[in-house]
Write a protein that holds these residues in place. Structure first.
Motif, short mmCIF file in Angstrom:
data_model
loop_
_atom_site.label_atom_id
_atom_site.label_comp_id
_atom_site.label_asym_id
_atom_site.label_seq_id
_atom_site.Cartn_x
_atom_site.Cartn_y
_atom_site.Cartn_z
N LYS B 103 12.49 96.05 7.24
CA LYS B 103 11.04 95.96 7.47
C LYS B 103 10.64 94.55 7.91
O LYS B 103 9.68 94.39 8.68
CB LYS B 103 10.27 96.37 6.21
CG LYS B 103 10.28 97.87 5.95
CD LYS B 103 9.52 98.61 7.05
CE LYS B 103 9.49 100.10 6.83
NZ LYS B 103 8.92 100.83 8.01
N LEU B 104 11.38 93.54 7.43
CA LEU B 104 11.11 92.16 7.89
C LEU B 104 11.23 92.08 9.40
O LEU B 104 10.52 91.32 10.06
CB LEU B 104 12.14 91.17 7.30
CG LEU B 104 11.97 90.60 5.91
CD1 LEU B 104 13.10 89.62 5.63
CD2 LEU B 104 10.62 89.90 5.76
N PHE B 105 12.18 92.85 9.94
CA PHE B 105 12.39 92.84 11.38
C PHE B 105 11.60 93.95 12.08
O PHE B 105 11.82 94.24 13.25
CB PHE B 105 13.89 92.97 11.70
CG PHE B 105 14.66 91.74 11.30
CD1 PHE B 105 14.62 90.60 12.10
CD2 PHE B 105 15.40 91.70 10.13
CE1 PHE B 105 15.31 89.44 11.74
CE2 PHE B 105 16.10 90.56 9.77
CZ PHE B 105 16.05 89.42 10.57
N GLY B 106 10.72 94.57 11.33
CA GLY B 106 9.79 95.52 11.95
C GLY B 106 10.36 96.88 12.27
O GLY B 106 9.78 97.63 13.06
N HIS B 107 11.52 97.25 11.67
CA HIS B 107 12.04 98.59 11.98
C HIS B 107 11.07 99.64 11.45
O HIS B 107 10.65 99.60 10.30
CB HIS B 107 13.43 98.81 11.40
CG HIS B 107 14.05 100.08 11.92
ND1 HIS B 107 14.70 100.15 13.14
CD2 HIS B 107 14.06 101.35 11.43
CE1 HIS B 107 15.09 101.39 13.36
NE2 HIS B 107 14.71 102.15 12.34
N ASP B 108 10.76 100.60 12.31
CA ASP B 108 9.67 101.51 12.03
C ASP B 108 9.99 102.54 10.93
O ASP B 108 9.33 102.59 9.90
CB ASP B 108 9.27 102.22 13.33
CG ASP B 108 8.06 103.11 13.14
OD1 ASP B 108 7.17 102.71 12.37
OD2 ASP B 108 8.02 104.20 13.73
N ASP B 109 11.03 103.33 11.16
CA ASP B 109 11.25 104.50 10.30
C ASP B 109 12.41 104.26 9.32
O ASP B 109 13.56 104.51 9.63
CB ASP B 109 11.52 105.73 11.16
CG ASP B 109 11.46 107.02 10.36
OD1 ASP B 109 11.31 106.97 9.13
OD2 ASP B 109 11.60 108.10 10.98
N CYS B 110 12.08 103.77 8.12
CA CYS B 110 13.08 103.53 7.07
C CYS B 110 12.79 104.46 5.90
O CYS B 110 11.64 104.67 5.53
CB CYS B 110 13.01 102.08 6.56
SG CYS B 110 13.30 100.83 7.82
N ARG B 111 13.83 105.00 5.31
CA ARG B 111 13.70 105.87 4.13
C ARG B 111 14.74 105.46 3.09
O ARG B 111 15.68 104.76 3.40
CB ARG B 111 13.95 107.35 4.48
CG ARG B 111 13.40 107.82 5.81
CD ARG B 111 11.94 108.19 5.72
NE ARG B 111 11.47 108.65 7.03
CZ ARG B 111 11.24 109.94 7.32
NH1 ARG B 111 11.39 110.86 6.39
NH2 ARG B 111 10.82 110.29 8.52
N VAL B 112 14.56 105.98 1.89
CA VAL B 112 15.55 105.76 0.83
C VAL B 112 15.98 107.12 0.29
O VAL B 112 15.14 108.00 0.09
CB VAL B 112 14.96 104.90 -0.31
CG1 VAL B 112 15.88 104.87 -1.53
CG2 VAL B 112 14.70 103.47 0.18
N MET B 113 17.29 107.28 0.09
CA MET B 113 17.78 108.54 -0.49
C MET B 113 17.63 108.47 -2.00
O MET B 113 18.31 107.67 -2.66
CB MET B 113 19.24 108.79 -0.12
CG MET B 113 19.79 110.10 -0.66
SD MET B 113 21.44 110.48 -0.04
CE MET B 113 22.45 109.61 -1.23
N ASN B 114 16.76 109.29 -2.55
CA ASN B 114 16.47 109.25 -3.98
C ASN B 114 17.73 109.56 -4.81
O ASN B 114 18.43 110.52 -4.52
CB ASN B 114 15.35 110.25 -4.30
CG ASN B 114 14.58 109.87 -5.56
OD1 ASN B 114 14.78 108.79 -6.11
ND2 ASN B 114 13.72 110.76 -6.01
N GLY B 115 17.99 108.72 -5.80
CA GLY B 115 19.18 108.92 -6.63
C GLY B 115 20.36 108.08 -6.19
O GLY B 115 21.27 107.82 -6.98
N GLY B 116 20.37 107.70 -4.91
CA GLY B 116 21.39 106.79 -4.41
C GLY B 116 22.80 107.32 -4.51
O GLY B 116 23.05 108.52 -4.55
#
Lengths: 153, 284
Positions: B103-116
């Motif tokens: 996000k610092l570099f402005g990437h638009d579509d980031c998600r996190v996989m819940n539970g990892g």
């Protein structure tokens, strides 16, 4: 440093980043399981406190030769790999040889470059703990009455 | 509804990832504390991006520059419009750190996989040791507004002096100054212990469940709003030791609770605890 450990350190040092990771992982996979007689002794007195993962070290003496055993979870492959390197490189070494292993072994192996300072400190703790264990085991061994005592007659 | 995340789409489930393993618009990225974990086994098709070896500049204490970040993305087959899904060890702690850096570099579509990583492996889902190869992309860093999510030391001082909210996400003993590091973790070289005056202590682990998933919106609101007294418009700053644990809290505040003005102070205690003249409070 025993030639076996020296050879591993040299190989790590001369490898590139991915080769070092692969080598460390090979060692992690090859760590032999703890002998049954030691399984019951996985307690605080054998645990490496510096490691966040449960890592246990055991030292026994066979005459002047140190026999090393360890347990570390495969879910912590970096520390398990490093423990496995120490066991491979130092099993059968004398107490003098083990105590003479340079404290900056992790740095000499080029692992700082792939792991960063944060993760390296835990590994250095394993080596410190191994030296302390070896000293403790050697004292206990001598007190128990070594058939060939190394102390002055 | 009180029990809905502000941006539910930001979290994807393991099932969602299974359905998108071969989706060319999706790239799965593993980010761990122990970098060997990826080589041990990983989600099929995932690439490793290491917070330290890849995202940190190796000379100066800072992130890589835009050019190097673009090269990392290009190599991983990530284009500007790729949906990047992060997962990792330690309840996604490092995944959130990589997410924040993207996000610092402005990437638009980031998600996190819940539970990892933990939940994926605990559920016996498919894994591989195969390292995928993707056709390099042309990645251009654009839309980067780091000051919206990152705060530097000088502004932290004026922020603290103005009595604006600060959340210290370290363990209670680090917060009081009794310890300089987490239990079982190495001391990382701060000369003074304690916390930034005015900061409230909410250890990052309180935001996650034992299985690695995030707590529900109602549970998170009970902590950050009922207990700590934050409200969504607050200009809240989170910090920890090197900015990694606090990126998880930043993620929770920004995306799960919808706080648009949350920022991460990545200098954190290893900077503040060494700064000559910086004000420090001790004790609970």
């Amino acid at each position: 440093m025993p030639s076996e450990l020296d050879a591993i350190v040299a190989e790590l040092r001369d490898s590139d980043r991915q080769e070092r990771i692969d080598l460390l992982l090979d060692f992690a996979r090859q760590l032999p399981p703890l002998p049954d007689r030691l399984l019951a002794h996985k307690d605080a007195s054998h645990r490496v406190e510096e490691c966040q993962s449960p890592v246990y070290l055991f030292v026994e003496f066979d005459g002047a030769k140190a026999r090393l055993f360890a347990d570390a979870p495969i879910e912590a492959p970096t520390v398990r790999g490093f423990v496995s390197i120490l066991l491979t490189g130092l099993d059968g070494a004398t107490i003098e040889e083990i105590l003479a292993v340079p404290a900056d072994l992790v740095e000499q192996s080029g692992l700082t470059e792939i792991l960063g300072m944060l993760r390296v400190r835990g590994l250095s703790g394993v080596l410190r703990r191994l030296k302390a264990e070896v000293t403790r085991a050697a004292i206990a061994h001598n007190q128990a009455g070594d058939p060939k005592p190394v102390s002055s007659s | 509804m009180a029990d809905t995340y502000a941006n539910p789409e930001i979290l994807v489930s393991a099932d969602w990832v299974v359905d998108h393993l071969n989706d060319p618009k999706v790239r799965i990225v593993e980010s761990d504390e122990d970098i060997l974990l990826y080589d041990l086994a990983h989600v099929p098709g995932s690439v490793r991006i290491d917070w330290q070896g890849d995202l940190q500049d190796q000379l100066i204490r800072d992130y890589v520059n835009a050019e190097k970040f673009a090269a990392i993305c290009a190599r991983a087959g990530i284009a500007n419009d790729t949906t990047v899904v992060f997962y990792g060890d330690k309840s996604n702690w490092w995944a959130c750190y990589a997410f924040w850096a993207f996000k610092l570099f402005g990437h638009d579509d980031c998600r996190v996989m819940n539970g990892g990583r933990k939940l994926w492996f605990d559920q016996g889902r498919p894994t591989t040791t195969e390292i995928p190869k993707y056709a390099p992309t042309h990645y251009t860093v654009k839309g980067s507004i780091p000051e919206r999510i990152r705060i530097l030391r000088d502004e932290v001082l004026t922020h603290a002096q103005a009595g604006r909210p600060l959340i210290d996400v370290r363990s209670p003993k680090e917060f009081t100054g009794e310890k300089l590091h987490m239990e079982d973790y190495p001391q990382e070289g701060a000369l003074r212990g304690g916390h930034i005056p005015g900061a409230k202590n909410v250890p990052w682990t309180r935001a996650v469940n034992d299985d690695g998933t995030f707590k529900s919106a109602a549970e998170l609101r009970a902590i950050f709003e009922t207990e700590i007294g934050l409200k969504p418009s607050d200009p809240v700053v989170a910090y920890c030791r090197i900015g990694e644990r606090s990126s998880l809290t930043w993620f929770v505040l920004t995306y799960l609770l919808g706080y648009p003005n949350a920022r991460n102070y990545d200098g954190s205690w290893t900077e503040w605890g060494n700064l000559v003249g910086a004000p420090i409070a001790k004790g609970a």
